[in-house]
Structures are given as structure tokens and as C-alpha cells.
Design a protein around this motif. Structure first.
Motif, PDB file in Angstrom:
ATOM      1  N   THR A  64      57.123  41.833  15.423  1.00 21.87           N
ATOM      2  CA  THR A  64      58.032  41.643  16.515  1.00 21.87           C
ATOM      3  C   THR A  64      59.580  42.092  16.233  1.00 21.87           C
ATOM      4  N   SER A  65      59.922  42.022  15.245  1.00 20.50           N
ATOM      5  CA  SER A  65      61.199  42.758  14.573  1.00 20.50           C
ATOM      6  C   SER A  65      61.320  44.143  14.675  1.00 20.50           C
ATOM      7  N   ALA A  66      60.020  44.686  14.434  1.00 22.23           N
ATOM      8  CA  ALA A  66      59.923  46.232  14.300  1.00 22.23           C
ATOM      9  C   ALA A  66      59.862  46.631  15.747  1.00 22.23           C
ATOM     10  N   ARG A  67      59.286  45.988  16.686  1.00 24.52           N
ATOM     11  CA  ARG A  67      59.183  46.444  17.896  1.00 24.52           C
ATOM     12  C   ARG A  67      60.653  46.287  18.445  1.00 24.52           C
ATOM     13  N   CYS A  68      61.492  45.266  18.397  1.00 24.65           N
ATOM     14  CA  CYS A  68      62.753  44.941  18.871  1.00 24.65           C
ATOM     15  C   CYS A  68      63.480  46.317  18.264  1.00 24.65           C
ATOM     16  N   LEU A  69      63.383  46.622  17.005  1.00 23.43           N
ATOM     17  CA  LEU A  69      64.078  47.631  16.530  1.00 23.43           C
ATOM     18  C   LEU A  69      63.813  49.095  17.167  1.00 23.43           C
ATOM     19  N   ALA A  70      62.597  49.165  17.394  1.00 25.20           N
ATOM     20  CA  ALA A  70      62.123  50.291  17.905  1.00 25.20           C
ATOM     21  C   ALA A  70      62.725  50.506  19.650  1.00 25.20           C
ATOM     22  N   VAL A  71      62.779  49.325  20.116  1.00 23.69           N
ATOM     23  CA  VAL A  71      63.377  49.436  21.490  1.00 23.69           C
ATOM     24  C   VAL A  71      64.699  49.809  21.439  1.00 23.69           C
ATOM     25  N   ILE A  72      65.578  49.164  20.477  1.00 17.51           N
ATOM     26  CA  ILE A  72      66.993  49.520  20.485  1.00 17.51           C
ATOM     27  C   ILE A  72      67.181  50.925  19.941  1.00 17.51           C
ATOM     28  N   LEU A  73      66.240  51.427  19.168  1.00 15.06           N
ATOM     29  CA  LEU A  73      66.519  52.773  18.862  1.00 15.06           C
ATOM     30  C   LEU A  73      65.960  53.471  20.010  1.00 15.06           C
ATOM     31  N   GLU A  74      65.070  53.525  20.907  1.00 13.46           N
ATOM     32  CA  GLU A  74      64.731  54.184  21.773  1.00 13.46           C
ATOM     33  C   GLU A  74      65.874  54.317  22.808  1.00 13.46           C
ATOM     34  N   ARG A  75      66.526  53.100  23.170  1.00 11.42           N
ATOM     35  CA  ARG A  75      67.559  52.920  24.051  1.00 11.42           C
ATOM     36  C   ARG A  75      68.706  53.666  23.779  1.00 11.42           C
ATOM     37  N   ALA A  76      68.936  53.568  22.398  1.00 11.23           N
ATOM     38  CA  ALA A  76      70.232  54.189  21.968  1.00 11.23           C
ATOM     39  C   ALA A  76      70.060  55.986  21.754  1.00 11.23           C
ATOM     40  N   LEU A  77      68.976  56.266  21.964  1.00 11.21           N
ATOM     41  CA  LEU A  77      68.748  57.634  21.882  1.00 11.21           C
ATOM     42  C   LEU A  77      68.312  58.368  23.134  1.00 11.21           C
ATOM     43  N   VAL A  78      68.497  57.617  24.252  1.00 10.67           N
ATOM     44  CA  VAL A  78      68.156  58.130  25.748  1.00 10.67           C
ATOM     45  C   VAL A  78      69.354  59.061  26.010  1.00 10.67           C
ATOM     46  N   GLY A  79      69.087  60.082  26.383  1.00 10.03           N
ATOM     47  CA  GLY A  79      70.317  61.247  26.882  1.00 10.03           C
ATOM     48  C   GLY A  79      71.067  61.710  25.750  1.00 10.03           C
ATOM     49  N   VAL A  80      70.611  61.618  24.471  1.00  7.28           N
ATOM     50  CA  VAL A  80      71.299  62.030  23.468  1.00  7.28           C
ATOM     51  C   VAL A  80      71.260  63.810  23.430  1.00  7.28           C
ATOM     52  N   GLY A 116      73.188  56.539  17.391  1.00  9.38           N
ATOM     53  CA  GLY A 116      72.132  55.732  17.722  1.00  9.38           C
ATOM     54  C   GLY A 116      71.273  55.052  16.646  1.00  9.38           C
ATOM     55  N   TYR A 117      71.218  55.858  15.476  1.00  7.02           N
ATOM     56  CA  TYR A 117      70.607  55.561  14.312  1.00  7.02           C
ATOM     57  C   TYR A 117      71.330  54.395  13.548  1.00  7.02           C
ATOM     58  N   GLY A 118      72.858  54.522  13.597  1.00  6.35           N
ATOM     59  CA  GLY A 118      73.604  53.746  13.095  1.00  6.35           C
ATOM     60  C   GLY A 118      73.842  52.254  13.562  1.00  6.35           C
ATOM     61  N   GLU A 119      73.663  52.461  15.002  1.00  4.39           N
ATOM     62  CA  GLU A 119      73.618  51.126  16.084  1.00  4.39           C
ATOM     63  C   GLU A 119      72.284  50.220  15.396  1.00  4.39           C
ATOM     64  N   THR A 120      71.168  50.940  15.501  1.00  2.00           N
ATOM     65  CA  THR A 120      69.913  50.330  15.204  1.00  2.00           C
ATOM     66  C   THR A 120      69.974  49.943  13.707  1.00  2.00           C
ATOM     67  N   PHE A 121      70.536  50.336  12.808  1.00  2.00           N
ATOM     68  CA  PHE A 121      70.718  50.011  11.239  1.00  2.00           C
ATOM     69  C   PHE A 121      71.369  48.604  11.306  1.00  2.00           C
ATOM     70  N   TRP A 122      72.583  48.563  12.268  1.00  2.00           N
ATOM     71  CA  TRP A 122      73.511  47.330  12.430  1.00  2.00           C
ATOM     72  C   TRP A 122      72.739  46.214  12.992  1.00  2.00           C
ATOM     73  N   TRP A 123      71.888  46.399  13.827  1.00  2.00           N
ATOM     74  CA  TRP A 123      70.761  45.478  14.427  1.00  2.00           C
ATOM     75  C   TRP A 123      70.003  44.867  13.360  1.00  2.00           C
ATOM     76  N   ALA A 124      69.334  45.727  12.540  1.00  2.00           N
ATOM     77  CA  ALA A 124      68.535  45.569  11.533  1.00  2.00           C
ATOM     78  C   ALA A 124      69.172  44.600  10.323  1.00  2.00           C
TER      79      ALA A 124
END
Length: 82
Positions: free
Chosen positions: A7-23, A32-40
Motif C-alpha cells: 500500500t505504501s509503494a502504491r501511494c508513493l507511485a501515485v504521488i510520483l505520477e501526479r508530481a510528474l504530470v505535465g513535466v 517531483g522526485y524530491g516531493e515523493t522523497f519527502w512523502w516517503a
């Protein structure tokens, strides 16, 4: 409880995916990767809290039963290093 890592991995994948939209630039992708790191890091910090509570509860229960607290032995350190 075995679903927690998945579940944690799925949440991080969704966070990363949303952070990379329109990049369009590498700097935006890095952000986007930095934001995902802080969520992790936050998820990890939240997971540590119940571990600390459990250790303290086990230690208190052991002392109530009159058993000494074993602490960290040299053998345990050797096993963790090996």
C-alpha cells in the motif's frame, strides 16, 4: 499487516505520477522526485512511532514480570553486523 508495504509503494507511485504530470524539464522532474522523497520520509517517520511504543510496552511488561531487561548483548550486535 502484510499489505502495508504494498500500500505504501502504491501511494508513493501515485504521488510520483501526479508530481510528474505535465513535466517538461529535468528540473521539474527532479522537483517531483524530491516531493515523493519527502512523502516517503514522512511515511517512514509515521511507521517508526508504533515501533517505539511497542518496544516500551514490551519493556514495561517484562519488568512487571520481574524479568531483567536483556538490553543489547554483544552477541546481538555481532549477529546484526554479520
Amino acid at each position: 499487516m502484510r499489505q502495508a508495504p504494498v500500500t505504501s509503494a502504491r501511494c508513493l507511485a501515485v504521488i510520483l505520477e501526479r508530481a510528474l504530470v505535465g513535466v517538461t524539464t529535468p528540473a521539474e522532474a527532479a522537483s517531483g522526485y524530491g516531493e515523493t522523497f519527502w512523502w516517503a520520509a514522512g511515511i517512514t517517520a509515521l511507521a517508526i512511532v508504533p515501533c517505539i511504543v511497542l518496544v516500551r510496552a514490551e519493556r514495561a511488561a517484562r519488568q512487571e514480570r520481574g524479568r531483567p531487561d536483556p538490553g543489547v548483548t554483544e552477541e546481538a550486535i555481532a549477529e546484526s553486523v554479520a
